[in-house]
Enzyme design. Structure first.
Site, PDB file in Angstrom:
ATOM      1  N   GLU A 192      11.890 -20.039   5.345  1.00 18.47           N
ATOM      2  CA  GLU A 192      12.392 -19.949   6.937  1.00 18.47           C
ATOM      3  C   GLU A 192      13.248 -21.273   7.415  1.00 18.47           C
ATOM      4  OE1 GLU A 192       9.831 -19.266  10.348  1.00 18.47           O
ATOM      5  OE2 GLU A 192      11.184 -17.602  10.943  1.00 18.47           O
ATOM      6  N   GLY A 225      -0.232 -20.335  11.322  1.00 15.67           N
ATOM      7  CA  GLY A 225      -0.943 -19.224  11.664  1.00 15.67           C
ATOM      8  C   GLY A 225      -2.162 -19.136  10.445  1.00 15.67           C
ATOM      9  N   LYS A 241      -1.804 -22.076  25.883  1.00 19.30           N
ATOM     10  CA  LYS A 241      -1.381 -23.617  25.593  1.00 19.30           C
ATOM     11  C   LYS A 241       0.071 -23.275  24.937  1.00 19.30           C
ATOM     12  CE  LYS A 241      -0.387 -25.644  21.568  1.00 19.30           C
ATOM     13  NZ  LYS A 241       0.743 -26.571  21.969  1.00 19.30           N
ATOM     14  N   GLU A 285       2.133 -13.797  14.839  1.00 24.10           N
ATOM     15  CA  GLU A 285       3.477 -13.258  14.744  1.00 24.10           C
ATOM     16  C   GLU A 285       3.982 -14.539  14.103  1.00 24.10           C
ATOM     17  OE1 GLU A 285       4.682 -10.570  15.057  1.00 24.10           O
ATOM     18  OE2 GLU A 285       3.291  -9.385  16.385  1.00 24.10           O
ATOM     19  N   CYS A 304      12.768 -15.759  15.296  1.00 21.70           N
ATOM     20  CA  CYS A 304      11.866 -15.326  14.040  1.00 21.70           C
ATOM     21  C   CYS A 304      12.362 -14.174  13.500  1.00 21.70           C
ATOM     22  CB  CYS A 304      10.239 -15.074  14.201  1.00 21.70           C
ATOM     23  SG  CYS A 304       9.859 -14.448  15.678  1.00 21.70           S
ATOM     24  N   GLY A 328       4.038 -18.478  15.889  1.00 11.95           N
ATOM     25  CA  GLY A 328       4.800 -19.580  15.246  1.00 11.95           C
ATOM     26  C   GLY A 328       4.968 -19.654  14.052  1.00 11.95           C
ATOM     27  N   SER A 329       4.433 -20.673  13.417  1.00  6.51           N
ATOM     28  CA  SER A 329       4.910 -20.817  11.925  1.00  6.51           C
ATOM     29  C   SER A 329       3.805 -20.338  10.975  1.00  6.51           C
ATOM     30  CB  SER A 329       4.765 -22.325  11.609  1.00  6.51           C
ATOM     31  OG  SER A 329       3.676 -23.060  11.369  1.00  6.51           O
TER      32      SER A 329
END
Ligand code: UN1
Length: 490
Positions: A380, A231, A173, A248, A282, A226-227
């Site tokens: 972030e 996660g 996806k 990650e 990131c 992703g975020s």
């Protein structure tokens, strides 16, 4: 308008409930494609087809699987320029960086293909005579891959290629902001000879399609970039089903600049790390921790250099900084600029939404007088915003570097080897650069972070195979009699 369908069991198919969504160029706001939105039924079909394909794909010798990947790598090379241009239109990053993104996909594809002739296990002596001990690698099964928009080709390739060479079958996806790049990658692998069902692609939102993947019982592992928020959710949900998860997530990556550093070199690194990819990595350098002695000179030069950066369409020859990905990211960055001002940081440059084109642009932004407790120094932002903090010595600089919940990349500029080694030893991060910026990890070394950046897995490098295989330990007893380990050894 071109429509992009789902790829299930080797066929491009429409969404079963007819839903679509728009894919927009973030620099110009032009519509570049209508994307089919997978329903729950589509996700189920994709997973079922991956499961059906598993037996045959996992039984194919890895060097044979590799041939398909080698072909795909060559096709990516041939189509590098075209893919890079398409990527800039879909994602916004400047053309040079889009070429780099395609190159990273090429590199990992060759690298993973090479693994087809390695996939090493171990052999080791048994404690008993006439007994042999070894490990072999097996694929996990059907694996779900959920990928972000900031590296629309490289990150899907980072996950897909090692997963495929290991013998898994996949449901991918891609991010809804950049599905076309993933679709192109699927087309290339299919043309290169990947059998039907081995790789399936379902497009749509995280709360629908992503959730259906995570909750499907036949999915044995989920790999997500992703975020932090998403996660954590995936880890919790997948944990209930004992699925393997690799994550990650975010970063708040520091560059420490010591008083013995080459300042011009450090400024090159700060600009590249903070404003490259419009800060949307990131690994982006979002904090600079400067030694108090050089802070004024560093700031002055940094402002001068940053002022010269030109915003615009990433396809433009003279563009240094492209748009951010979408309006909600733009608003989030603007909100953080306000938060920074309200919590007492000083805006030295930028801080506003810009309008070189109709799209989503934000001025390269520098905050000074930032303290470690401020939100802009901890959270972030994922945009072109860099915070300057100050330290009186290396120990304090490292303490500040380590004071956030993330730990992906990090950097130190110093002319002193003792400082360099101290930073390697003490900075809590998965990656430390010496006299180089925080971005630009190479695919043949492990990539990942500590603390809330992930759950301990490392992608790329030799560790990539760990992510997508299970080890089986094998004992072969050729003594012809019952031998008891731990008992018969006296
Ligand atoms: C990411 O931003 O998720 O090291 C990956 C780098 C790139 C990968 C970034 N090679 O900056």
């Amino acid at each position: 308008m071109q429509e992009y369908k789902l790829f299930i069991n080797g066929e491009w198919v429409e969404s079963s409930d007819g839903g679509t969504f728009d894919d927009i160029n973030p620099a110009t706001l032009e519509l570049i494609g209508k994307i089919h939105k997978a329903s729950d039924e589509d996700v189920k079909n994709a997973v079922d087809s991956a499961e059906d394909a598993f037996d045959s794909w996992s039984s194919t010798p890895a060097p044979q699987r590799a041939k398909i990947l080698f072909r795909a790598a060559r096709m990516l090379e041939e189509r590098k320029e075209e893919l890079a241009r398409l990527m800039t239109s879909e994602m916004g990053k400047v053309l040079k960086e889009a070429r780099g993104d395609v190159q990273e996909a090429i590199d990992i594809t060759y690298y993973a293909a090479g693994e087809g002739r390695r996939l090493f296990g171990e052999t080791t002596p048994s404690e008993l005579p006439d007994k042999f001990a070894m490990t072999v690698r097996r694929p996990i099964g059907v694996v779900g891959l959920i990928t972000p928009w900031n590296f629309p080709l490289a990150i899907p390739a980072w996950k897909m290629m090692p997963a495929l060479i290991s013998g898994n079958t996949l449901v991918l996806k891609p991010a809804s902001d950049t599905p076309i790049m993933a679709i192109e990658l699927v087309k290339i692998l299919t043309e290169a000879g990947l059998p039907k069902g081995v790789l399936n692609l379902v497009t749509g939102g995280g709360d629908t399609v992503g959730s259906a993947i995570v909750h499907n019982k036949k999915i044995r592992a989920v790999s997500f970039t992703g975020s932090l928020e998403t996660g954590k959710w995936i880890l919790g949900e997948a944990g209930k089903e004992m699925k393997r998860v690799s994550l990650e997530l975010g970063g708040k990556n520091p560059i420490i600049v010591m008083d013995d550093a080459d300042l011009n070199l450090a400024i090159d690194g700060i600009i590249w790390g903070a404003f490259g990819t419009t800060g949307q990595r990131c690994t982006a350098a979002s904090r600079v921790i400067a030694h108090e002695k050089i802070l004024p000179a560093l700031l002055q030069k940094l402002i001068e250099r940053t002022k010269k950066l030109r915003l615009g369409n990433g396809l433009g020859e003279n563009t240094d900084v492209g748009p951010v990905i979408n309006n909600s990211q733009l608003q989030k960055i603007a909100k953080y600029a306000d938060i920074g001002k309200n919590e007492g940081a000083k805006l030295a440059l930028g801080g506003r939404i810009a309008h070189p084109l109709p799209g989503y642009f934000f001025e390269p932004t520098i905050f000074t007088d930032v303290t470690p407790d401020m939100r802009i120094a901890r959270e972030e932002i994922f945009g072109p915003v860099v915070c300057l903090l100050t330290a009186s010595d290396l120990e304090e600089a490292i303490r500040i570097a380590n004071s956030v919940e993330y730990g992906l990349s990090s950097s130190i500029y110093t002319g002193n080897i003792k400082n360099a080694f101290k930073a390697i030893e003490k900075i809590d991060a998965g990656i430390t650069y010496i006299n180089a910026s925080t971005i630009g990890a190479e695919i043949h070394l492990p990539f990942g972070g500590v603390k809330s950046t992930g759950n301990g897995t490392r992608e790329a490098g030799t560790t990539t195979i760990e992510e997508f295989t299970e080890l089986k330990t094998v004992y072969i007893d050729y003594s012809g009699k019952l031998q008891k380990a731990q008992i018969d050894i006296e």
